[in-house]
Write a protein that holds these residues in place. Sequence first.
Motif, PDB file in Angstrom:
ATOM      1  N   ARG A 125      12.142   9.806  -6.308  1.00  0.00           N
ATOM      2  CA  ARG A 125      12.274   8.599  -5.507  1.00  0.00           C
ATOM      3  C   ARG A 125      13.621   7.952  -5.793  1.00  0.00           C
ATOM      4  N   LYS A 160       9.723  -1.447   8.083  1.00  0.00           N
ATOM      5  CA  LYS A 160       9.943  -0.484   9.185  1.00  0.00           C
ATOM      6  C   LYS A 160      10.086  -1.166  10.547  1.00  0.00           C
ATOM      7  N   GLY A 162       2.874   4.268   1.109  1.00  0.00           N
ATOM      8  CA  GLY A 162       3.514   4.547   2.393  1.00  0.00           C
ATOM      9  C   GLY A 162       4.078   3.319   3.087  1.00  0.00           C
ATOM     10  N   ALA A 163       3.995   2.153   2.437  1.00  0.00           N
ATOM     11  CA  ALA A 163       4.502   0.915   3.065  1.00  0.00           C
ATOM     12  C   ALA A 163       6.022   0.938   3.197  1.00  0.00           C
ATOM     13  N   PRO A 167       0.825  -1.214   0.000  1.00  0.00           N
ATOM     14  CA  PRO A 167       0.000   0.000   0.000  1.00  0.00           C
ATOM     15  C   PRO A 167       0.863   1.269   0.000  1.00  0.00           C
ATOM     16  N   LYS A 216       8.006   1.170   0.168  1.00  0.00           N
ATOM     17  CA  LYS A 216       8.514   0.500  -1.033  1.00  0.00           C
ATOM     18  C   LYS A 216       9.754   1.179  -1.594  1.00  0.00           C
ATOM     19  N   SER A 217       9.659   2.512  -1.794  1.00  0.00           N
ATOM     20  CA  SER A 217      10.804   3.163  -2.436  1.00  0.00           C
ATOM     21  C   SER A 217      12.029   3.178  -1.522  1.00  0.00           C
ATOM     22  N   THR A 218      11.810   3.342  -0.228  1.00  0.00           N
ATOM     23  CA  THR A 218      12.943   3.319   0.705  1.00  0.00           C
ATOM     24  C   THR A 218      13.595   1.941   0.670  1.00  0.00           C
ATOM     25  N   ALA A 237      14.483  -0.800   6.247  1.00  0.00           N
ATOM     26  CA  ALA A 237      15.360  -0.160   5.260  1.00  0.00           C
ATOM     27  C   ALA A 237      16.144   0.972   5.924  1.00  0.00           C
ATOM     28  N   LYS A 238      15.757   1.291   7.166  1.00  0.00           N
ATOM     29  CA  LYS A 238      16.438   2.366   7.897  1.00  0.00           C
ATOM     30  C   LYS A 238      17.725   1.803   8.519  1.00  0.00           C
ATOM     31  N   GLU A 257       7.751  -2.684  -9.478  1.00  0.00           N
ATOM     32  CA  GLU A 257       7.071  -2.127  -8.305  1.00  0.00           C
ATOM     33  C   GLU A 257       5.655  -1.694  -8.665  1.00  0.00           C
TER      34      GLU A 257
HETATM   35  N1  LIG Z   1      11.239   3.821  10.603  1.00  0.00           N
HETATM   36  C1  LIG Z   1      11.257   3.520   9.317  1.00  0.00           C
HETATM   37  N2  LIG Z   1      10.628   4.318   8.435  1.00  0.00           N
HETATM   38  C2  LIG Z   1      10.644   3.980   7.127  1.00  0.00           C
HETATM   39  C3  LIG Z   1      11.309   2.826   6.662  1.00  0.00           C
HETATM   40  N3  LIG Z   1      11.130   2.735   5.326  1.00  0.00           N
HETATM   41  C4  LIG Z   1      10.385   3.797   4.962  1.00  0.00           C
HETATM   42  N4  LIG Z   1      10.095   4.555   6.047  1.00  0.00           N
HETATM   43  C5  LIG Z   1       9.314   5.799   6.051  1.00  0.00           C
HETATM   44  O1  LIG Z   1       8.005   5.546   5.595  1.00  0.00           O
HETATM   45  C6  LIG Z   1       7.520   6.600   4.793  1.00  0.00           C
HETATM   46  C7  LIG Z   1       7.062   6.074   3.441  1.00  0.00           C
HETATM   47  O2  LIG Z   1       8.151   5.485   2.791  1.00  0.00           O
HETATM   48  P1  LIG Z   1       8.211   5.323   1.209  1.00  0.00           P
HETATM   49  O3  LIG Z   1       9.438   4.545   0.907  1.00  0.00           O
HETATM   50  O4  LIG Z   1       8.038   6.627   0.524  1.00  0.00           O
HETATM   51  O5  LIG Z   1       6.917   4.437   0.972  1.00  0.00           O
HETATM   52  P2  LIG Z   1       6.260   3.994  -0.403  1.00  0.00           P
HETATM   53  O6  LIG Z   1       5.620   2.678  -0.152  1.00  0.00           O
HETATM   54  O7  LIG Z   1       7.238   4.049  -1.496  1.00  0.00           O
HETATM   55  O8  LIG Z   1       5.174   5.072  -0.568  1.00  0.00           O
HETATM   56  P3  LIG Z   1       4.396   5.510  -1.894  1.00  0.00           P
HETATM   57  O9  LIG Z   1       5.439   6.098  -2.785  1.00  0.00           O
HETATM   58  O10 LIG Z   1       3.402   6.498  -1.384  1.00  0.00           O
HETATM   59  O11 LIG Z   1       3.751   4.288  -2.467  1.00  0.00           O
HETATM   60  C8  LIG Z   1       8.693   7.588   4.677  1.00  0.00           C
HETATM   61  O12 LIG Z   1       8.494   8.632   5.567  1.00  0.00           O
HETATM   62  C9  LIG Z   1       9.901   6.789   5.073  1.00  0.00           C
HETATM   63  O13 LIG Z   1      10.916   7.566   5.669  1.00  0.00           O
HETATM   64  C10 LIG Z   1      11.991   2.011   7.630  1.00  0.00           C
HETATM   65  O14 LIG Z   1      12.590   0.973   7.329  1.00  0.00           O
HETATM   66  N5  LIG Z   1      11.916   2.399   8.936  1.00  0.00           N
END
Ligand SMILES: Nc1nc2c(ncn2[C@@H]2O[C@H](COP(=O)(O)OP(=O)(O)OP(=O)(O)O)[C@@H](O)[C@H]2O)c(=O)[nH]1
Length: 409
Positions: free
Chosen positions: A187, A281, A144-145, A142, A147-149, A320-321, A233
């Motif tokens: 991204r 996360k 904000g999950a 979904p 994915k890109s990080t 991913a952090k 993705e």
């Molecule tokens: N604590 C923590 N936060 C994370 C981690 N990975 C991603 N985040 C946070 O989660 C939020 C969303 O991360 P994205 O990688 O943009 O998520 P996404 O799934 O690509 O989101 P969309 O592009 O909206 O589909 C960001 O604020 C990131 O900093 C992690 O491993 N740990």
Amino acid sequence: MQGITLCSIKTSAYPVCRYFNRTVVSLVKPAQSLGAVSESCIWKTNSFLKLFRKRLCISAVAHQDADNLTEKEKRLLSNLYTGLISGQRACLAEAITLVESTHIRKREMAQVLLQRVLSHHREQETLNSGEPLAFRVGLSGPPGAGKSTFIEFFGKTLTDEGHKVAVLAVDPSSSTSGGSLLGDKTRMTELSRDMNAYIRPSPTRGTLGGVTRTTNEAIVLCEGSGYNIILVETVGVGQSEFAVADMVDMFVLLLPPAGGDELQGIKRGIVEMADLVAITKADGDLLIPARKIQTEYVSALKLLRKRSRTWNPQVMRISAKTGEGIQDLWKKMLEFQNSMLTSGELITKRRSQQRVWMWNLIQENVLLHFRNHPAVKHQIPILEERVRTGTLSPGLAADMLLNAFSKSS
Ligand SMILES: Nc1nc2c(ncn2[C@@H]2O[C@H](COP(=O)(O)OP(=O)(O)OP(=O)(O)O)[C@@H](O)[C@H]2O)c(=O)[nH]1
């Protein structure tokens, strides 16, 4: 033996030789340079002939298409093909733009190019004992999950290990909403600067069918260009992930450590398709909820129908952090690939995906042809309105349109 090889090349296969100029010359030269007819020479020549005969059948179709092209178009395709298979990113980008084009002439050119790339790729696979050269992984989750990080971190891990990684971001939501969930943002900035990575958002217009076609074709082009890990993705809120699952070897679902409400958008069907679920996360304050979600999904997956004879879907935690769990995840993915290869399921899956791809294309084109056919085009809005207002049943309206179409075809 050499004589026979050269003779067959000079006579019956001549037009194809001209078309596949470079490969033929490079394959024949080593055989010519061997003074005596050694066993290895005979083996090489036989394998070459086998490969060549196969290619002859395939290229007969492609050749017809190529014949329709102008000299300028042929030159352009030839340059694009040479650049692409030698790994030039600019040529890969241009080739993907060509397959994404909705312009009829460009689509014809794209098919000729694809056919050549596919033949090249098949040859490479034959040399690799018939095993796939690239690992295709679908990643969904979904918004904000994370994915890109994750892809940024994971992609870097893979390129550091010497892999060439292509990331294709499928985002059909943009065709209905006008906005893009994946394409708009900056991204994966670090990965996009990595010379061994290639990131490409999918086109922001078009139907799901169109996205399916272009993504499948982009995968072929990336592989032809030497990328051995293809990450596709998609945002797990629509239909696109079902389409993506039909293009990849492994489907990975990324879920955030969130409560039930936030995961409502995730369709049950997507979870069923997952070969691996990664809870993202899993660090700091989110570690405890991540563990809880992991336990829930371990139980949930046990209740689902088994999709593979040899593989049980797994649930893992990653961050991913901190990088925690990412290497283990990669190991698990390789375990999956090995097990599917050994059992033969991977090859079977890819073959059936090719068939699905063909039928998707037929469906897309037949419907387009039907909608635009002069016998029905003007009747469609009138009958649609009558169906909408209840003065005509949907079944009768469909019969009327289909009859008008079949009488005139
Ligand atoms: N604590 C923590 N936060 C994370 C981690 N990975 C991603 N985040 C946070 O989660 C939020 C969303 O991360 P994205 O990688 O943009 O998520 P996404 O799934 O690509 O989101 P969309 O592009 O909206 O589909 C960001 O604020 C990131 O900093 C992690 O491993 N740990």
